[in-house]
Enzyme design. Sequence first.
Site, short mmCIF file in Angstrom:
data_model
loop_
_atom_site.label_atom_id
_atom_site.label_comp_id
_atom_site.label_asym_id
_atom_site.label_seq_id
_atom_site.Cartn_x
_atom_site.Cartn_y
_atom_site.Cartn_z
N ILE A 129 0.83 -1.21 0.00
CA ILE A 129 0.00 0.00 0.00
C ILE A 129 0.86 1.26 0.00
CG2 ILE A 129 -1.65 1.34 1.37
CD1 ILE A 129 -2.86 -1.37 2.28
N TYR A 183 -3.06 -7.58 18.65
CA TYR A 183 -3.04 -6.84 17.39
C TYR A 183 -4.16 -5.81 17.34
CZ TYR A 183 -3.52 -5.82 12.40
OH TYR A 183 -3.64 -5.18 11.18
N LYS A 199 12.21 0.20 6.51
CA LYS A 199 13.39 -0.55 6.94
C LYS A 199 14.09 -1.22 5.76
CE LYS A 199 13.47 -3.16 10.54
NZ LYS A 199 13.12 -4.30 11.44
#
Length: 276
Positions: free
Chosen positions: A18, A164, A38
């Site tokens: 995305i 989560y 990263k």
Amino acid sequence: MPSLKDKVIIITGASRGIGRAMALRFAKEGATIVIAAKSDKPHPKLPGTIHTVAEEVEQAGGNAIAVALDVRKELQVKKLCDRIGDEFGRIDAVINNAGAISLTKVEETSPKRYDLMQQINSRAVYCLAYYALPYLKKSDNPHILNLSPPVNLEEKWLKDFSPYTLSKYGMSILSKGMAAEFKPYGIAVNTLWPQTYIATAAIEFAVGNKDTLNYARKPEIMADAAHVVLTHPSNYYTGLWLIDEEVLKAAKVTDFSQYAYNPEFENQIQKDLFLD
């Protein structure tokens, strides 16, 4: 039609999925995209690095700045915001797209994994906002956009993967609070979540498998919806928990078949997590 030409936009997790789709969408209008992720070097299983996306952004007509960033590292976040803010005199938008997912119960979630999700998801939203704020204040249409869902307290979204869920709802609750806090500065803060599965690594590896992508839409739908959000006036379009399909319908988009990852499965696309 409002444009993102010359806007300075930071997107975390922009080396694939995305985030990459958003970077390329905004680049078409001549935006400056800070590709912050990263992925400085190639991943053995996943395509894309900040450098490959930077090349794509430039080819699409945008200005690219590739920055290796771990959103858990406060000093890295500060250095990034100061560097971009000093160079351009402002930051026009921050998109918190980087994420960590583990659909596991408390009993199955290690403290290390729990901390990872809280840091990469909800804490990063706070951290980016904190350090970008002085530069967002200098924009004429500043936006913070966080990729998190409407808060839905139905038990089914809590019992099987509450660690989560907490990290994503934390992003959404913080967004509501920041929208009210930053309103006097004219800074919009909204969240964006997909109506359906999106064909990303998270869906392939954390939710299902490669076949699951057949029941998903392409990341471009989120990119198009984000474009609509960022081109709204920030002084009133704020404090919203937005869904990509609803945003695009309001913008008069009627053909959603263009977003199907596999057109043969267009009528079987799966609704995303946290949406009843």
